[in-house]
Design a protein around this motif. Structure first.
Motif, PDB file in Angstrom:
ATOM      1  N   PRO A 183       0.830  -1.207   0.000  1.00 57.36           N
ATOM      2  CA  PRO A 183       0.000   0.000   0.000  1.00 57.36           C
ATOM      3  C   PRO A 183       0.866   1.260   0.000  1.00 57.36           C
ATOM      4  O   PRO A 183       1.949   1.285   0.590  1.00 57.36           O
ATOM      5  CB  PRO A 183      -0.813  -0.118   1.296  1.00 57.36           C
ATOM      6  CG  PRO A 183      -0.015  -1.038   2.174  1.00 57.36           C
ATOM      7  CD  PRO A 183       0.661  -1.994   1.240  1.00 57.36           C
ATOM      8  N   ILE A 184       0.387   2.293  -0.692  1.00 56.10           N
ATOM      9  CA  ILE A 184       1.116   3.559  -0.749  1.00 56.10           C
ATOM     10  C   ILE A 184       0.731   4.398   0.458  1.00 56.10           C
ATOM     11  O   ILE A 184      -0.416   4.845   0.584  1.00 56.10           O
ATOM     12  CB  ILE A 184       0.793   4.314  -2.055  1.00 56.10           C
ATOM     13  CG1 ILE A 184       1.191   3.461  -3.267  1.00 56.10           C
ATOM     14  CG2 ILE A 184       1.515   5.664  -2.087  1.00 56.10           C
ATOM     15  CD1 ILE A 184       0.824   4.085  -4.592  1.00 56.10           C
ATOM     16  N   GLU A 185       1.664   4.578   1.344  1.00 56.36           N
ATOM     17  CA  GLU A 185       1.408   5.318   2.576  1.00 56.36           C
ATOM     18  C   GLU A 185       1.794   6.785   2.401  1.00 56.36           C
ATOM     19  O   GLU A 185       2.668   7.118   1.589  1.00 56.36           O
ATOM     20  CB  GLU A 185       2.225   4.716   3.731  1.00 56.36           C
ATOM     21  CG  GLU A 185       1.931   3.241   4.008  1.00 56.36           C
ATOM     22  CD  GLU A 185       0.572   3.029   4.635  1.00 56.36           C
ATOM     23  OE1 GLU A 185      -0.026   4.035   5.101  1.00 56.36           O
ATOM     24  OE2 GLU A 185       0.097   1.877   4.661  1.00 56.36           O
ATOM     25  N   PRO A 186       1.154   7.688   3.151  1.00 55.96           N
ATOM     26  CA  PRO A 186       1.551   9.100   3.093  1.00 55.96           C
ATOM     27  C   PRO A 186       2.945   9.299   3.681  1.00 55.96           C
ATOM     28  O   PRO A 186       3.364   8.550   4.569  1.00 55.96           O
ATOM     29  CB  PRO A 186       0.487   9.804   3.942  1.00 55.96           C
ATOM     30  CG  PRO A 186      -0.038   8.743   4.858  1.00 55.96           C
ATOM     31  CD  PRO A 186       0.012   7.465   4.076  1.00 55.96           C
ATOM     32  N   VAL A 187       3.648  10.275   3.144  1.00 53.40           N
ATOM     33  CA  VAL A 187       4.978  10.583   3.675  1.00 53.40           C
ATOM     34  C   VAL A 187       4.831  11.146   5.080  1.00 53.40           C
ATOM     35  O   VAL A 187       3.945  11.974   5.341  1.00 53.40           O
ATOM     36  CB  VAL A 187       5.698  11.596   2.764  1.00 53.40           C
ATOM     37  CG1 VAL A 187       7.067  11.948   3.329  1.00 53.40           C
ATOM     38  CG2 VAL A 187       5.827  11.030   1.350  1.00 53.40           C
ATOM     39  N   ASP A 188       5.667  10.702   5.976  1.00 52.31           N
ATOM     40  CA  ASP A 188       5.602  11.166   7.354  1.00 52.31           C
ATOM     41  C   ASP A 188       5.811  12.677   7.430  1.00 52.31           C
ATOM     42  O   ASP A 188       6.679  13.239   6.737  1.00 52.31           O
ATOM     43  CB  ASP A 188       6.672  10.444   8.187  1.00 52.31           C
ATOM     44  CG  ASP A 188       6.541  10.757   9.664  1.00 52.31           C
ATOM     45  OD1 ASP A 188       7.206  11.705  10.125  1.00 52.31           O
ATOM     46  OD2 ASP A 188       5.766  10.056  10.354  1.00 52.31           O
ATOM     47  N   ASP A 189       4.999  13.354   8.257  1.00 54.58           N
ATOM     48  CA  ASP A 189       5.088  14.811   8.379  1.00 54.58           C
ATOM     49  C   ASP A 189       6.488  15.270   8.774  1.00 54.58           C
ATOM     50  O   ASP A 189       6.951  16.331   8.337  1.00 54.58           O
ATOM     51  CB  ASP A 189       4.070  15.316   9.406  1.00 54.58           C
ATOM     52  CG  ASP A 189       2.653  15.349   8.851  1.00 54.58           C
ATOM     53  OD1 ASP A 189       2.520  15.349   7.619  1.00 54.58           O
ATOM     54  OD2 ASP A 189       1.701  15.376   9.644  1.00 54.58           O
ATOM     55  N   ALA A 190       7.154  14.498   9.609  1.00 52.40           N
ATOM     56  CA  ALA A 190       8.492  14.890  10.052  1.00 52.40           C
ATOM     57  C   ALA A 190       9.470  14.944   8.872  1.00 52.40           C
ATOM     58  O   ALA A 190      10.340  15.825   8.807  1.00 52.40           O
ATOM     59  CB  ALA A 190       8.997  13.910  11.115  1.00 52.40           C
ATOM     60  N   ILE A 191       9.314  14.004   7.923  1.00 53.55           N
ATOM     61  CA  ILE A 191      10.181  13.989   6.742  1.00 53.55           C
ATOM     62  C   ILE A 191       9.892  15.200   5.863  1.00 53.55           C
ATOM     63  O   ILE A 191      10.803  15.857   5.336  1.00 53.55           O
ATOM     64  CB  ILE A 191       9.988  12.684   5.960  1.00 53.55           C
ATOM     65  CG1 ILE A 191      10.427  11.484   6.804  1.00 53.55           C
ATOM     66  CG2 ILE A 191      10.746  12.728   4.641  1.00 53.55           C
ATOM     67  CD1 ILE A 191      10.199  10.143   6.140  1.00 53.55           C
TER      68      ILE A 191
END
Length: 289
Positions: A183-191
């Motif tokens: 599954p394509i997950e959202p990029v982590d906000d911290a990154i």
């Protein structure tokens, strides 16, 4: 593919019967009494069907002998004019091209009326063996079915061919050897936060605006001042073009105070110009260097 002709079959009088007649693909069609309104309407109907079929001449392929290769060629010609938006091919075209190539390579010489559920299942199996994911196999099968459905609507093949293909189910998770995609997950906000300071200023603002407004990437790219209504506390952005407009759906994006702060400087330009121009950011970066 059948050879085409330019001249339109003529509305004529059949002397022996006194009826109007037209000859299409070597066959006489009697239309009713000569010069009556009813006969002319029937003539218009038959000619309209003949033009829609591409002006085939006598001896052209019939529903019984058209091959899959001919079907693919006809559908590809149609797809290149149908799947177009703003004068450019849509993202559907590459997938259609792949699916048609798979169909033609495996069944090109097969008569289209002989392409049934077992043949479609065989294609499913070959795609799985080639390493395609379950979702991609299902997408390609859907594209093949749509091509056959189109051919039925053009009366190139009987409707029963498409009806039989609808009995083939898509591959289901856990019930096939086809691989599953992660599954394509959202990029982590911290990154994202750590990356923004290293981006060109305009690109960074595009990302900030997208996170705050929920726009699709292309909707950020095509944003213009004339598309934004700033008359109320919450601004409204109506994209010039969007993903589902061909379904007759409207698209409205609401812009709150934080997103407004990002966008405001970019509204001070020509109303029809794009707000975000990475080229401007690149020029700024080069001048600083």
């Amino acid at each position: 593919m059948p050879k085409l002709i330019k001249t339109t079959p003529k509305y004529r009088r059949h002397k022996a019967s006194g009826q109007a007649v037209v000859t299409i693909q070597g066959r006489d069609h009697y239309l009713g009494p000569w010069k009556t309104k009813a006969s002319k309407l029937e003539y218009d109907r038959l000619i309209g069907e003949w033009l829609s079929a591409g002006r085939p001449q006598a001896g052209a392929s019939t529903q019984s002998d058209i091959t899959i290769a001919e079907l693919v060629a006809a559908y590809w010609k149609f797809a290149q004019t149908y799947y177009v938006k703003n004068g450019k091919p849509t993202g559907s075209i590459p997938g259609i091209k792949v699916a048609l190539r798979i169909l033609r390579q495996n069944y090109g010489h097969t008569r289209a009326i002989d392409f049934g559920p077992l043949a479609l299942k065989s294609l499913q199996h070959r795609m799985v063996e080639s390493g395609q994911s379950r979702g991609y196999v299902n997408d390609n099968v859907g594209r093949i079915r749509r091509a056959v459905k189109w051919a039925c609507s053009e009366e190139l093949i009987p409707a029963s061919v498409h009806q039989s293909l609808t009995t083939v189910s898509g591959l289901r998770k856990g019930r096939t050897d086809a691989r599953e995609m992660d599954p394509i997950e959202p990029v982590d906000d911290a990154i994202v936060d750590a990356t923004l300071p290293h981006m060109p200023s305009v690109v960074a603002d595009m990302i900030r605006f997208q996170r705050l407004s929920g726009c699709r990437p292309v909707e950020v790219r095509i944003l213009r001042p004339c598309d934004v209504d700033t008359s109320e506390d919450v601004w409204r952005y109506r994209p010039e073009s969007h993903k589902t407009e061909h379904h007759g759906r409207d698209r409205m994006i609401f812009i709150g105070p934080l997103a407004q702060d990002v966008l405001r400087p970019y509204l001070l330009r020509d109303k029809s110009a794009y707000c975000f121009s990475p080229a401007e950011s690149e020029r700024k970066r080069r001048s600083q260097q």
